[in-house]
Design an enzyme around this catalytic site. Structure first.
Site, short mmCIF file in Angstrom:
data_model
loop_
_atom_site.label_atom_id
_atom_site.label_comp_id
_atom_site.label_asym_id
_atom_site.label_seq_id
_atom_site.Cartn_x
_atom_site.Cartn_y
_atom_site.Cartn_z
N HIS A 1 0.80 -1.24 0.00
CA HIS A 1 0.00 0.00 0.00
C HIS A 1 0.83 1.28 0.00
CE1 HIS A 1 -3.97 -1.88 0.90
NE2 HIS A 1 -3.21 -2.78 1.51
N LYS B 1 -8.60 13.69 5.09
CA LYS B 1 -7.78 12.47 5.04
C LYS B 1 -6.76 12.59 6.15
CE LYS B 1 -6.81 13.58 0.65
NZ LYS B 1 -6.87 12.45 -0.27
N ARG B 2 -6.01 11.51 6.41
CA ARG B 2 -4.95 11.62 7.41
C ARG B 2 -4.02 12.79 7.06
NH1 ARG B 2 -4.58 7.70 11.69
NH2 ARG B 2 -2.54 8.61 12.01
N LYS C 1 0.69 14.16 1.65
CA LYS C 1 -0.65 14.51 1.16
C LYS C 1 -0.82 16.02 0.98
CE LYS C 1 -2.73 10.46 3.47
NZ LYS C 1 -3.41 9.61 2.47
N THR D 1 -8.69 6.32 -1.93
CA THR D 1 -10.03 5.77 -2.18
C THR D 1 -11.08 6.82 -1.92
OG1 THR D 1 -9.91 4.79 0.02
CG2 THR D 1 -9.53 3.33 -1.83
N LYS E 1 -14.83 8.09 -3.72
CA LYS E 1 -16.10 8.34 -3.02
C LYS E 1 -16.67 9.70 -3.43
CE LYS E 1 -14.24 5.52 0.64
NZ LYS E 1 -13.39 5.48 1.85
N1 GPQ Z 1 -2.54 3.43 3.40
CL1 GPQ Z 1 0.97 1.96 4.12
C1 GPQ Z 1 -3.06 3.62 4.66
O1 GPQ Z 1 -4.22 4.03 4.83
N2 GPQ Z 1 -2.29 3.33 5.74
C2 GPQ Z 1 -1.04 2.84 5.62
O2 GPQ Z 1 -0.37 2.57 6.62
C3 GPQ Z 1 -0.56 2.62 4.32
C4 GPQ Z 1 -1.30 2.93 3.23
C5 GPQ Z 1 -3.40 3.77 2.26
C6 GPQ Z 1 -2.68 4.49 1.13
O3 GPQ Z 1 -2.00 5.60 1.64
C7 GPQ Z 1 -3.74 4.90 0.12
O4 GPQ Z 1 -3.13 5.52 -0.99
C8 GPQ Z 1 -4.53 3.69 -0.33
O5 GPQ Z 1 -5.60 4.06 -1.12
C9 GPQ Z 1 -5.06 2.92 0.88
O6 GPQ Z 1 -4.01 2.60 1.77
C10 GPQ Z 1 -5.75 1.63 0.48
O7 GPQ Z 1 -4.95 0.90 -0.39
#
Ligand code: GPQ
Length: 838
Positions: A374, A567-568, A573, A678, A682
């Site tokens: 990811h 988002k986080r 980001k 994702t 949405k």
């Molecule tokens: N993602 Cl490595 C997270 O939400 N937490 C994590 O620790 C890692 C990845 C996310 C990623 O940043 C997004 O780009 C993806 O859409 C999401 O995972 C699902 O794959």
């Protein structure tokens, strides 16, 4: 065994066991029953929360019936199953989804309505199950919904944390974290299985010996044990009898936890150790895209993978098949590297306990596992220090070293005399102390490795796994673009739009077949339809404006452009870039004449998201947003032309209100850093446009909806390296507009500038790793393009409709089908509604 039951008993059982009817009176009876018995409340003593609990318990009864039926029929037929191992399942609220999927939403609403409660209020009484950080956990939840809906035999495995992701409050502009003790009230969505209790071991030493054939064998003699207790969370599919399961493990002390202390007769130490056992599943680590390296986290990972594998192996053994059939019956998906220890644990079970030879065992292991990556961010790559690992898992360490040895021997054979290559590919990093690279272990132990969007899958092939692609060939490395469930993210979250779509398409079949949304393309120019479309968007904005008023005390106009970034909070980001551009906008507005101001497109900039508690720079971004908001929102020279809002405690249920209300949402990561995203899907599914970079799934969204319906800016992934280099070594000057913005901060426009110095210094020339300066000018231009486009509402509504109409690809049903067909090789299994035992 029920096959041995006497016939009379079976007949009696079948006479007694009848599924509840779905009429309103039966439903009301069950609600009243739960209020007065399970909840022990009197009718006059009932509030919204009690109503929620009663409806939840009533729905739960039905879920349990479906769950039992599904699991019973699956046990009998014993098809190949997939097990989705994820440390995070970000489920959010369950009641609305359960009622929707059961097909009983309307009748329950009516039923509870006649009893004096509004379903909206009842729904609001549920708090989120927040066992995840960001969209890695939410992705797992969407996939579980799709797996059940598509009738795949699937189980999720995770941990039942006592504390989910922390609650965020904003105090004087700063993030403060509070524990989320979500189990304060009984959780009706879990079924405790106190009878399923699995011993899990830690520490101790390895005993090596010769077996009767003179073969050297190893036995782990552990020093500690804890119990894993199962809690099952039923996951109903939409419009099907199938009900899958997420099994979450909770740690409990064994009667004797630490054998050493016990043997030494140290009673107090024994008691202390017993309380340590419960700590294992106490808290979700609040890190997203970063690795903390804490011993307790490693314990969590082993505890969870060992319990899950024990369960999976026990289920397999019931079938009395040969071990070589294991990969024919079992597919295990690793959601990121967090569950990678499962690879080692299965090898240990097969070799040490089942006495298979190493190579046969390894063949079974690698055919069973597949791994999803990811992120490519280096700080997120999981590594465990060898000494710590050795203390907790001495036998597993030996196995990791053996896996590595045999692997490197093969690499050496294929590519002789390349020590650098061996060093790069090794599962063990030669540092002080040595580190285990979990991503390498996951790749070596899996038959498929996937990224989560096309760009990301290409990137991992070209960067972090490049050597592995050369060694294994490229077939092992595939792409599965992420998806989202249309049930929660359109049907539930935007019910009015969902009704309009159904009415327009003449059927609700799109809920299970999202490509049918394409039918809306025909309506793009239909004035009546456009009007309805925009009326719904406006109603959603009014709802969000009310929420903002209530939670932040800020008045915003629903007629302004709603610009959202939720988002986080992370440097990659670039929420920082967003707020810097807001400052630029603020300064620009202040410099305008009244006549010029009349042409400004009013905008509400909405932020939300949590920062990891230890992530200092991210927390400063939150502070800056709030400081800017304070000044801008009170400046009479600006009025409604610009408002800035930080909504605290962003979570799934807040997202369900925010997402349908956006005109524009921002997905502006430095190209190549956001694996997929994702939430971008949405927003667009709900008719919101994207302002974004060529990153993650934005690229594929652009391909689907067309470049006229998305605002793209910034450098491309393949340009990033050169830009960083140029910045560092060729003294590229900082963007002039950005200089102006920083000067404004430094002169104290927004509180004491000293506060923000550490943040500003991340932009020092040569250090601006996320390329805010390089992208700033094109970001400002893209923002202007957004303003101009929004002013032309006749065109905007068409763009909005086209967005929704062309998002079919991003259904998690599509993603899950790709996994099932190309990676897991599993088939749907339809549960029949027979209600009879035989
Ligand atoms: N993602 Cl490595 C997270 O939400 N937490 C994590 O620790 C890692 C990845 C996310 C990623 O940043 C997004 O780009 C993806 O859409 C999401 O995972 C699902 O794959």
């Amino acid at each position: 065994e029920r096959s041995k039951w006497p016939k009379e008993t079976i007949d009696l059982w079948n006479r007694l066991y009848k599924k509840d009817a779905a009429d309103i009176e039966t439903i009301q009876k069950s609600i009243v029953h739960h209020v007065t018995t399970t909840l022990a409340r009197a009718a006059y003593n009932m509030d919204n929360f009690t109503a929620y609990q009663a409806v939840a318990l009533s729905a739960r009864d039905r879920l349990i019936a479906q769950w039992n039926e599904t699991q019973g029929q699956l046990s009998k037929a014993d098809p190949k199953r997939v097990y989705y191992l994820s440390l995070e399942f970000l489920l959010g609220r369950s009641m609305d989804n359960a009622l929707l999927n059961l097909g009983l939403k309307d009748v329950y609403a009516k039923g509870i309505g006649q009893l004096g409660f509004r379903m909206e209020d009842v729904v609001e009484s549920e708090s989120d199950a927040a066992l995840g950080n960001g969209n890695l956990g939410r992705l797992a939840a969407c996939y579980m919904d799709s797996l059940a809906t598509l009738e795949y035999p699937a189980w999720g495995y995770g941990l039942r944390y006592n504390y989910g992701i922390f609650q965020q409050r904003i105090i004087e502009g700063y993030q403060a974290e509070f524990p989320d003790y979500w189990l304060n009230f009984d959780n009706p969505w879990e079924l405790p299985r106190l009878d399923i209790s699995i011993p899990i071991y830690f520490a101790g030493h390895v005993h090596s010996f010769q077996d009767e054939y003179g073969v050297t064998r190893h036995k782990w003699v552990p020093g500690q044990s804890v119990q894993a207790i199962a809690y099952d969370v039923p996951i109903p599919g939409y419009d099907t009898e199938n009900c899958n399961n997420i099994r979450l493990w909770r740690s409990k002390p064994t009667r004797v936890f630490d054998l050493t202390s016990f043997n030494e007769g140290n009673y107090e130490k024994s008691v202390e150790d017993a309380t340590q056992a419960e700590k294992i599943t106490s808290v979700l680590y609040p890190n997203d895209n970063t690795m903390a390296g804490k011993e307790l986290r490693l314990k969590q990972q082993y505890f969870w993978t060992a319990a899950s594998l024990h369960d999976i192996v026990r289920r397999f053994k019931k079938s009395q098949r040969d071990w070589s059939d294991f990969p024919e019956q079992v597919a295990i998906q690793l959601n990121d590297t967090h569950p990678t220890l499962a690879i080692v644990e299965l090898q240990r079970i097969l070799v040490d306990e089942e006495q298979l030879n190493w190579d046969d065992a390894w063949e079974i292991v690698t055919r069973t596992f597949a791994f999803t990556n990811h992120t490519v961010l280096p700080e997120a790559m999981e590594k465990w220090s060898v000494p710590m690992f050795e203390y907790l898992l001495p036998r597993h360490l030996q196995i990791v070293f053996d896996i590595n040895l045999f692997f490197l021997q093969k690499v050496e054979k294929r590519f002789p005399n390349d020590r650098e290559l061996l060093k790069r590919m090794s599962i063990i990093e030669e540092a002080q102390p040595q580190q285990i690279r979990m991503a390498h272990l996951a790749v070596v132990g899996s038959h498929k490795v996937n990224g989560v969007a096309a760009l990301h899958s290409n990137l991992i092939r070209d960067t972090i796994f490049k050597d592995f692609v050369e060694y294994y060939g490229s077939d092992k490395f595939v792409n599965v673009t992420n998806g989202i469930t249309s049930r929660r993210w359109l049907n539930q979250a935007n019910h009015k739009l969902s009704e309009l779509i159904t009415e327009t398409l003449g059927s609700d079949a799109w809920i299970k077949d999202l490509d049918l949304l394409k039918g809306l393309n025909k309506k793009v120019d239909d004035k009546v339809f456009q009007k309805k479309w925009m009326a719904i968007k406006r109603a959603n904005k009014v709802r969000l404006a009310e929420l903002i008023k209530e939670r932040c005390g800020i008045e915003v106009s629903p007629d302004a452009l709603f610009d959202v970034q939720v988002k986080r909070i992370h440097e990659y980001k670039r929420q920082f870039m967003n707020i810097l551009a807001v400052i630029h906008r603020y300064r620009t507005i202040k410099s305008l004449t009244p006549a010029q101001k009349a042409n400004v497109q009013p905008r509400v900039v909405i932020f939300g998201g949590k920062a990891a508690p230890g992530y200092y720079v991210a927390k400063l971004v939150i502070k800056l947003i709030n400081s800017v908001a304070n000044v801008v929102n009170q400046d009479p020279a600006v009025g409604d032309l610009l408002k800035v809002v930080f909504i605290p405690d962003y979570n799934v249920s807040l997202a369900e209100v925010i997402v349908p209300a956006s005109d524009i949402s921002q997905h502006i990561s430095t190209a190549g850093t956001e694996a997929s995203g994702t939430s971008n899907m949405k927003f667009v599914l709900n008719g919101g446009l994207i302002l974004g970079t060529m990153d993650g799934a934005n690229i594929e969204i652009l391909e689907e909806i067309g470049e006229d319906n998305i605002f793209i800016f910034g450098c491309l992934a393949h340009e990033v390296e050169d830009l960083r280099y140029a910045q560092r070594y060729r003294g590229v000057p900082m963007d002039p507009a950005l200089q102006g913005v920083l000067a404004a901060i430094e002169k104290g426009t927004f509180e004491d500038p000293k506060i923000f110095q550490p943040l500003i210094s991340t932009l020092t020339i040569g250090k601006d790793y996320y390329l805010i300066s390089a992208d700033f000018a094109s970001y400002l231009r893209a923002n202007q393009a957004v303003d101009a486009a929004y002013k032309d509402q006749d065109e905007w509504v068409k763009k909005s409709i086209r967005c929704t109409a062309n998002m079919g690809k991003f259904s998690s049903d599509r993603s899950v089908k790709e996994y099932a067909d190309n990676i897991w090789h599993i088939k749907p299994f339809k549960v029949v509604d027979n209600q009879q035992i035989d």
